[in-house]
Structures are given as C-alpha cells and as structure tokens.
Design a protein around this motif. Structure first.
Motif, PDB file in Angstrom:
ATOM      1  N   MET A  88       5.860  17.748  -2.701  1.00  0.00           N
ATOM      2  CA  MET A  88       4.834  18.471  -3.365  1.00  0.00           C
ATOM      3  C   MET A  88       5.211  18.466  -4.864  1.00  0.00           C
ATOM      4  N   SER A  89       5.190  17.228  -5.406  1.00  0.00           N
ATOM      5  CA  SER A  89       5.460  17.140  -6.862  1.00  0.00           C
ATOM      6  C   SER A  89       4.594  15.644  -7.325  1.00  0.00           C
ATOM      7  N   THR A  90       4.742  15.164  -8.360  1.00  0.00           N
ATOM      8  CA  THR A  90       4.294  14.124  -9.108  1.00  0.00           C
ATOM      9  C   THR A  90       5.047  12.788  -8.351  1.00  0.00           C
ATOM     10  N   ARG A  91       6.330  13.067  -7.974  1.00  0.00           N
ATOM     11  CA  ARG A  91       7.028  11.795  -7.253  1.00  0.00           C
ATOM     12  C   ARG A  91       6.505  11.817  -6.076  1.00  0.00           C
ATOM     13  N   GLY A  92       6.253  12.802  -5.432  1.00  0.00           N
ATOM     14  CA  GLY A  92       5.556  12.809  -4.146  1.00  0.00           C
ATOM     15  C   GLY A  92       4.294  12.125  -4.162  1.00  0.00           C
ATOM     16  N   ALA A  93       3.656  12.568  -4.985  1.00  0.00           N
ATOM     17  CA  ALA A  93       2.200  11.761  -5.436  1.00  0.00           C
ATOM     18  C   ALA A  93       2.319  10.393  -5.213  1.00  0.00           C
ATOM     19  N   VAL A  94       3.072   9.832  -6.257  1.00  0.00           N
ATOM     20  CA  VAL A  94       3.664   8.286  -6.260  1.00  0.00           C
ATOM     21  C   VAL A  94       3.929   7.811  -5.270  1.00  0.00           C
ATOM     22  N   PHE A  95       4.895   8.416  -4.337  1.00  0.00           N
ATOM     23  CA  PHE A  95       5.372   7.785  -3.022  1.00  0.00           C
ATOM     24  C   PHE A  95       4.218   7.791  -2.160  1.00  0.00           C
ATOM     25  N   ILE A  96       3.346   8.786  -1.817  1.00  0.00           N
ATOM     26  CA  ILE A  96       2.334   8.765  -0.863  1.00  0.00           C
ATOM     27  C   ILE A  96       1.049   7.615  -1.417  1.00  0.00           C
ATOM     28  N   LEU A  97       0.976   7.535  -2.726  1.00  0.00           N
ATOM     29  CA  LEU A  97      -0.295   6.579  -3.210  1.00  0.00           C
ATOM     30  C   LEU A  97       0.169   5.189  -2.984  1.00  0.00           C
ATOM     31  N   THR A  98       1.681   5.052  -3.294  1.00  0.00           N
ATOM     32  CA  THR A  98       2.452   3.659  -3.133  1.00  0.00           C
ATOM     33  C   THR A  98       2.390   3.248  -1.711  1.00  0.00           C
ATOM     34  N   LEU A  99       2.706   4.008  -0.708  1.00  0.00           N
ATOM     35  CA  LEU A  99       2.691   3.555   0.412  1.00  0.00           C
ATOM     36  C   LEU A  99       1.380   3.429   1.311  1.00  0.00           C
ATOM     37  N   PHE A 100       0.158   4.149   0.857  1.00  0.00           N
ATOM     38  CA  PHE A 100      -0.924   3.682   1.353  1.00  0.00           C
ATOM     39  C   PHE A 100      -1.927   2.788   0.533  1.00  0.00           C
ATOM     40  N   LEU A 101      -1.535   2.518  -0.532  1.00  0.00           N
ATOM     41  CA  LEU A 101      -2.317   1.585  -1.478  1.00  0.00           C
ATOM     42  C   LEU A 101      -1.909   0.342  -1.710  1.00  0.00           C
ATOM     43  N   PHE A 102      -0.463   0.032  -1.251  1.00  0.00           N
ATOM     44  CA  PHE A 102       0.335  -1.443  -1.366  1.00  0.00           C
ATOM     45  C   PHE A 102      -0.564  -2.441  -0.627  1.00  0.00           C
ATOM     46  N   PRO A 103      -1.275  -2.313   0.509  1.00  0.00           N
ATOM     47  CA  PRO A 103      -1.790  -3.229   1.268  1.00  0.00           C
ATOM     48  C   PRO A 103      -2.816  -4.107   0.382  1.00  0.00           C
ATOM     49  N   TYR A 104      -3.552  -3.285  -0.683  1.00  0.00           N
ATOM     50  CA  TYR A 104      -4.449  -4.005  -1.440  1.00  0.00           C
ATOM     51  C   TYR A 104      -3.928  -5.220  -2.054  1.00  0.00           C
ATOM     52  N   VAL A 105      -2.651  -5.021  -2.740  1.00  0.00           N
ATOM     53  CA  VAL A 105      -1.882  -6.141  -3.464  1.00  0.00           C
ATOM     54  C   VAL A 105      -1.233  -7.079  -2.571  1.00  0.00           C
ATOM     55  N   PHE A 106      -0.753  -6.489  -1.294  1.00  0.00           N
ATOM     56  CA  PHE A 106      -0.313  -7.505  -0.249  1.00  0.00           C
ATOM     57  C   PHE A 106      -1.364  -8.538   0.203  1.00  0.00           C
ATOM     58  N   MET A 107      -2.493  -7.872   0.629  1.00  0.00           N
ATOM     59  CA  MET A 107      -3.953  -8.579   1.210  1.00  0.00           C
ATOM     60  C   MET A 107      -4.114  -9.849   0.225  1.00  0.00           C
ATOM     61  N   ILE A 108      -4.474  -9.370  -1.080  1.00  0.00           N
ATOM     62  CA  ILE A 108      -4.984 -10.506  -1.933  1.00  0.00           C
ATOM     63  C   ILE A 108      -3.922 -11.444  -2.293  1.00  0.00           C
TER      64      ILE A 108
END
Length: 550
Positions: free
Chosen positions: A144-164
C-alpha cells in the motif's frame, strides 16, 4: 491555383463515406478540445487552492509512477521477448503465449488482491507467523504505497511491451541478429549492441502504451493512496463537487500527454527503421543449456506466477468462501450490463472504423494521415479526461436542447443526455476507437488495391465493391478488432465510474466499490467473472494470431 485544385479534389471526395468519417473524427475530438479550453477559462477559488497546495504533489506522484513503471515494465517486457524469440529452453513455446495472459487481469483487481495477501492478516504474513514463527517487520512486504503501485502496474502492463517487441523481433530482426552472431557477438553483447538498437521502434511503441495506461490509471493509485493527476480529477469532482476545477486538472494532464508525444517525436526525428521485405525471414533461436536454460525458465516462470497464477488462485479461494452469498440475480445483471454496454460500444466503433479506414484508403497522403490521427487520438487520452469532456459537452447540449425537451413534455431544466446511458457509450467509443480502427486499417493494408480497382472496372460502385469484395476479406480483422475493443471496454474503470447512469452498474464498477468498502472476499467472484471474460478474449486473439502465422 494549388488551393483551387485542392478544393476541387476535396469536393470530389466529399461523399457519404467521407462525411461519416469526418463526423466520427469530430465526435472524438470535440470533448477533448472542450477539456483543453479549460486552460483559458477563469479560475475559481477551489482551483486556486488546488494549484497552490496540491497540484505539485499530484504532478510528482504521476511522474514517479510513469518513470518507474515505464522503466521496469519495458525492461521486463523486452528481456522476456528476447528470451522467447532468440533462444530455446524448457517451456519456451508455452511462455510465448502464456506471458500475455496477465492482460486479462485488470490492475485494480490485482491491487486489492495483493494488498490483502500481503497485509498483516493476509495469507503471506499469517503463514510466516503460524507455520515458520517468522515475524515480519510492519510495512516490509505490504504494497500500500507508491512502490506497491509501481509493482502492480509493472506486473500487469509489461505484456504490452512483451507483445510488441516479440512480434518485431520475430518478423524484422533475423538478418541483423544472424550477422551479429557471425561477427562474434555473444549473449550480452548481442542484446545491448544489436537487439536493443534495432528494436527501438517496438520498444517505444510498447513504452508509450504503458505510459498512457499509467496516466489513465485510477483504481490502483486511488486504492494505494497515491496522489496522481487522475485521482485528483476524481477527488475534485466528487469531493469538492467542482467540475470546472476538475476540467482544469484534466486540461493540464492533456498538456502532459501532448508533451510526451512531442518529446517522443523529437527524440527520433532523424531516425529511420526500414527493412526490406527480403530480410523478413523468421529468426532461428539458439538453444540454451545448463544454468542458462534453467535461469531463463525460472525468470519466465516467476513473472508468470506473480502476474497471473498467484492473484487468480487467490481470487478463486476467496470466491469459494462467498459463492453462495454473491451468486445472485444482481450479479447476473451486472454481467449483462458489462457485456451489453461493451458490445454496443464496440459495434459502433467498428462501424465508424470500417467507414473511416475505407475513406483513408481512397484519400491522398496528408489528409489520410490527419484523419487517422484524429480517429485514434482518444486512446492516448486518459479515461478521466474523456469523461470530463463528454460530461461537459452533454451538459452543454442539454442546455441547448432544453426548449425541445420542454415542448415534448419532459419538463424544464431536464438533463437527458448527461444522465443517460448515451454518455457512457460515447465515452467508450471515444476512448477505444483506436483499438478497432487500427485492426481494420491493418486488414486493409493486406488487401491489394488492385482488387478494388478490378471490381470498379467490372462495373461495381463504391458500396458494391465494399460489401462484395473488401468486407469478406476483412472478416479476420473485424473479429480481431471486435475482441480487442470489447475486452478493453469490459475492463475500463475511470470512464465507467464517472459516466455510468445511477441505475446502471457494471462488473468493473461493482468490483472496485467492494474493494473500496473493504469487502474484499465479496469482490472475488465478480472479479473472476471479469477476468474470465477478458481471458476468453485474449485466448481468442492468440488463436487468431497463431492461425495467421501458419
């Protein structure tokens, strides 16, 4: 003379197709321009307070999320793409498609799932205390912090970069990489000196998608208490009941978006990335052995477990605890609302996309380029901004139409557009037109123009050519565009929260409301339904792409 010739050419091309396309572009652009007009409107007292005491924190919070999430998501996505394309190792073929499954999990659902799992009473800390007698220092693993938000968004948005990046490396990189290998480049040297430079267009494209998603995010940032421009728009709107100040915040966020666009274009102003068709052969992957093969498999597996398996399994466990309570007619209504709203908006998007893509195909270069940008600009705009713009425009139209409402017996001062489902659907159409349009445009690029020209030579008019020649060839692209657009709309949270009518709720909105109310276990079943709908869509897309490569 040139102006006169241009005017004559425009008159020749001004047919039903062009008029509908320009109308669609105007509908998309109008709310966005209305929001930008907030920059020049007089400020009220609330705005002065926000600007003096809060705006700096909002900007810094957004920049932190964008910079850190962009870096980590891009790094993970590129490394994973290179591993599954450039090498063979155990489970490599499975990871090629499995690493795209996290796209089915909305980040705001992952946010409350991980927050509950890592809390003091959550599964992780409870297991460490009860089974291993390990006491965790408060705050060590909680997210529950900025670090946690970065952790969550990284894990569930990296597929955009991976796919392209994966698609680019598979189709465009073979000659360069094979030549580099012949010249003696080893693994790290090959990656940093060859793979990264030639993949720059794909990496930037994936990074820009991640940036737009982070700037659009409301669910993760608000749940974790991170102050961003997107959460500020909601707080100003709902806490201060001040639409004007919310519009000014949205306008400044638009300025940030435009600045990112300009910066990205400036940084690659003199760069060209052209590959001849003769070079487009598949890359032959090299086998990894021993520790290298184990490391590649372990890295892919850890990312897959964290970004898909663990949150989904936890939600399934919670759902079994509340299944009897939550499985009701109300849940069925939420599902039908989500599916019907997404289906209607997607249908409208594809109609406009088909007409506009065909218009672009018949136009000269710069008008076609301009129309393309106008049709797809909505995807680069955060949902909160679009919601503000749509609401403001609908309220203005309601004011203009109030005499008509009164003549129809609807009463004085009625706000029909701004309290109806139309407003929500309009927000969906503007935000996700790019998803449907890009799929249709890609399909048109694969159809030789000679097919249409031959049909016209045989006496078919524009409409007949479209329905009898082009439309059958576009079936695959239409299906892909429908699935891509549909799944994005089903998961959308900010537009749904801001624009839905009082008597219309969706799975996304209800799930997030449960989480905010700390009814986490009750949120599990609607979350799984939402993930299930998204997962089916992602799997359909993967199957279509697999059939195309055969």
């Amino acid at each position: 003379m040139n102006k006169r010739r241009l005017f004559i050419n425009l008159r020749k091309r001004m047919n039903v197709w062009t008029i509908v396309s320009l109308t669609g572009a105007a509908v998309i652009l109008l709310p966005i321009l209305y929001v930008l007009s907030g920059l020049i409107r007089p400020a009220n007292d609330n705005w002065e307070t926000v600007k003096q005491f809060l705006l700096t924190d909002y900007v810094i919070g957004s920049l932190k999320l964008v910079l850190f999430t962009g870096f980590f998501a891009t790094s993970i996505g590129v490394v994973l793409a290179w591993l599954v394309v450039g090498y063979t190792f155990p489970l490599r073929k499975w990871f090629r498609w499995a690493l795209m499954l996290p796209l089915a999990v909305p980040p705001y659902i992952a946010a409350y799932t991980y927050a509950t799992m890592t809390s003091y009473t959550g599964f992780i800390q409870a297991t460490l205390r009860n089974q291993f007698d390990i006491q965790v220092t408060p705050g060590t693993i909680e997210v529950m912090s900025t670090r946690g938000a970065v952790f969550i968004l990284t894990l569930f948005l990296f597929p955009y970069v991976f796919m392209i990046a994966k698609m680019f490396l598979e189709r465009q990189s073979a000659v360069y990489i094979e030549n580099a290998r012949l010249l003696g480049h080893k693994r790290l040297s090959l990656f940093f000196n060859v793979v990264l430079p030639i993949s720059r267009p794909a990496i930037i494209a994936g990074l820009m998608l991640v940036v737009f998603e982070v700037l659009s995010d409301y669910g993760v940032a608000n749940y974790f208490g991170v102050q961003t421009l997107s959460t500020a728009i909601f707080q100003t709107w709902f806490s201060m009941y001040d639409v004007d100040s919310a519009m000014k915040l949205a306008a400044w966020l638009m300025v940030v978006i435009v600045g990112i666009f300009v910066l990205e274009r400036y940084l690659r102003r003199n760069q060209q990335y052209n590959t001849s068709m003769k070079q487009n052969k598949p890359l032959a992957p090299k086998p990894l052995k021993g520790a290298a093969a184990f490391g590649a498999t372990a890295f892919c597996m850890i990312i897959f477990l964290l970004s898909f398996v663990i949150p989904v399994v936890q939600l399934i466990v919670w759902a079994t605890w509340t299944y009897e309570k939550m499985w009701s007619a109300d849940l069925l209504e939420l599902t039908l609302n989500s599916l019907s709203g997404a289906a209607i908006a997607t249908f409208v998007i594809l109609i406009f996309a088909l007409l506009s893509a065909r218009t672009v195909r018949t136009m000269s270069s710069w008008p076609a380029y301009l129309l393309t940008k106008l049709m797809t600009v909505g995807y680069a705009v955060p949902g909160a901004i679009i919601a503000i713009g749509v609401l403001a425009v609908c309220i203005q139209f309601d004011k203009w139409f109030s005499p008509i409402y009164a003549s129809l017996g609807m009463g004085e001062g009625v706000l029909w557009l701004s309290t109806s489902l139309f407003m929500l659907l309009a927000g969906y159409v503007i935000r996700f037109m790019a998803a449907g349009y890009n799929a249709i445009e890609t399909g048109y690029d694969k159809i030789p123009r000679t097919y249409s020209e031959a049909a016209r030579t045989l006496g078919h008019g524009p409409a007949s050519t479209f329905f009898k020649v082009e439309l059958p060839l576009l079936k695959g692209s239409i299906v892909t565009g429908f699935i891509l657009t549909f799944v994005e709309i089903v998961k959308e949270l900010p537009i749904t929260m801001l624009l839905r009518p009082f008597n219309f709720d969706t799975l996304a909105a209800r799930t997030y409301q449960f989480a905010i109310d700390e009814r986490i276990y009750e949120a599990a079943l609607p979350s799984l339904l939402l993930i299930g709908i998204s997962l089916i869509s992602v799997l359909c897309i993967l199957k279509i792409e697999k059939e195309k490569t055969r």
